[in-house]
Design an enzyme around this catalytic site. Structure first.
Site, short mmCIF file in Angstrom:
data_model
loop_
_atom_site.label_atom_id
_atom_site.label_comp_id
_atom_site.label_asym_id
_atom_site.label_seq_id
_atom_site.Cartn_x
_atom_site.Cartn_y
_atom_site.Cartn_z
N LYS A 11 -8.24 27.18 21.89
CA LYS A 11 -8.66 27.92 23.19
C LYS A 11 -7.49 27.65 24.26
CE LYS A 11 -13.42 27.58 21.94
NZ LYS A 11 -14.93 27.18 22.62
N TYR A 51 -17.93 37.06 21.90
CA TYR A 51 -18.83 36.15 22.16
C TYR A 51 -20.28 36.88 22.49
CZ TYR A 51 -16.13 31.94 22.13
OH TYR A 51 -15.17 30.77 21.51
N ASN A 114 -13.13 23.34 25.26
CA ASN A 114 -13.48 22.33 24.11
C ASN A 114 -12.40 22.65 22.99
OD1 ASN A 114 -14.73 24.66 22.92
ND2 ASN A 114 -16.59 23.60 22.56
N HIS A 117 -12.38 26.67 18.62
CA HIS A 117 -13.81 27.33 18.00
C HIS A 117 -13.68 27.14 16.75
CE1 HIS A 117 -16.86 30.64 17.14
NE2 HIS A 117 -15.84 31.11 16.25
N GLU A 128 -15.58 37.30 12.38
CA GLU A 128 -14.60 36.90 13.18
C GLU A 128 -13.25 37.14 13.02
OE1 GLU A 128 -17.83 33.68 15.39
OE2 GLU A 128 -16.09 32.91 14.37
#
Ligand code: CMP
Length: 139
Positions: A11, A51, A114, A117, A128
């Protein structure tokens, strides 16, 4: 039947702080083979599509803004039991609850930023992965 592939994104917080190499090292040392890899700056529209399953959640707007705030690294990974083993390697979504030795324990800053993913099912891993890579890009 379980497949042996999962999908990950490094990320924006982690790419901006030069943790791409550190995270890819943990992934390879964890026994995963990198099948496909690219660095991409997502538009808000593309991040929103990725998302979309979360679009009713209160954090969706902030998540889309954050995920389009800087480049991400997308990858397809291969290992036996890939989805479950990768979720173990990355640790809990909230880094405050992530176990020692996990990627999020080492690199994540908050529940939103975070670091990585990881797909939550074989079906989503395939969806994905296909979102970023065509069949001719997966080796
Ligand atoms: P990820 O595994 O990429 O899937 C959805 C993301 O939403 C999640 O990681 C978090 O980074 C982000 N997120 C932000 N706020 C929350 C929250 N309150 N609960 C769960 N996920 C959140």
């Amino acid at each position: 039947m379980a497949t042996n592939r999962t999908f990950t994104m490094i990320k924006p917080d982690a790419t901006q702080e030069n943790h791409i190499g550190g995270i890819l090292s943990m992934i390879e040392e964890g026994g995963f083979r990198i099948v496909a890899l690219k660095k991409v700056l997502l538009t808000a529209e593309r991040a929103g599509q990725f998302y979309e399953v979360h679009k009713e959640r209160p954090f969706y707007g902030d998540l889309v803004k954050y995920m389009s705030s800087g480049p991400i690294v997308a990858a397809i990974l291969e290992k036996d039991n890939a989805v479950a083993d990768f979720r173990t390697l990355i640790g809990a979504t909230n880094p405050a609850q992530a176990a020692e030795g996990t990627i999020r324990k080492k690199y994540a800053k908050s529940i939103e930023a975070n670091a990585v993913h990881g797909s939550d099912s074989d079906e989503n891993a395939q969806i994905e992965g296909n979102f970023f890579f065509g069949p001719d890009e997966q080796f």
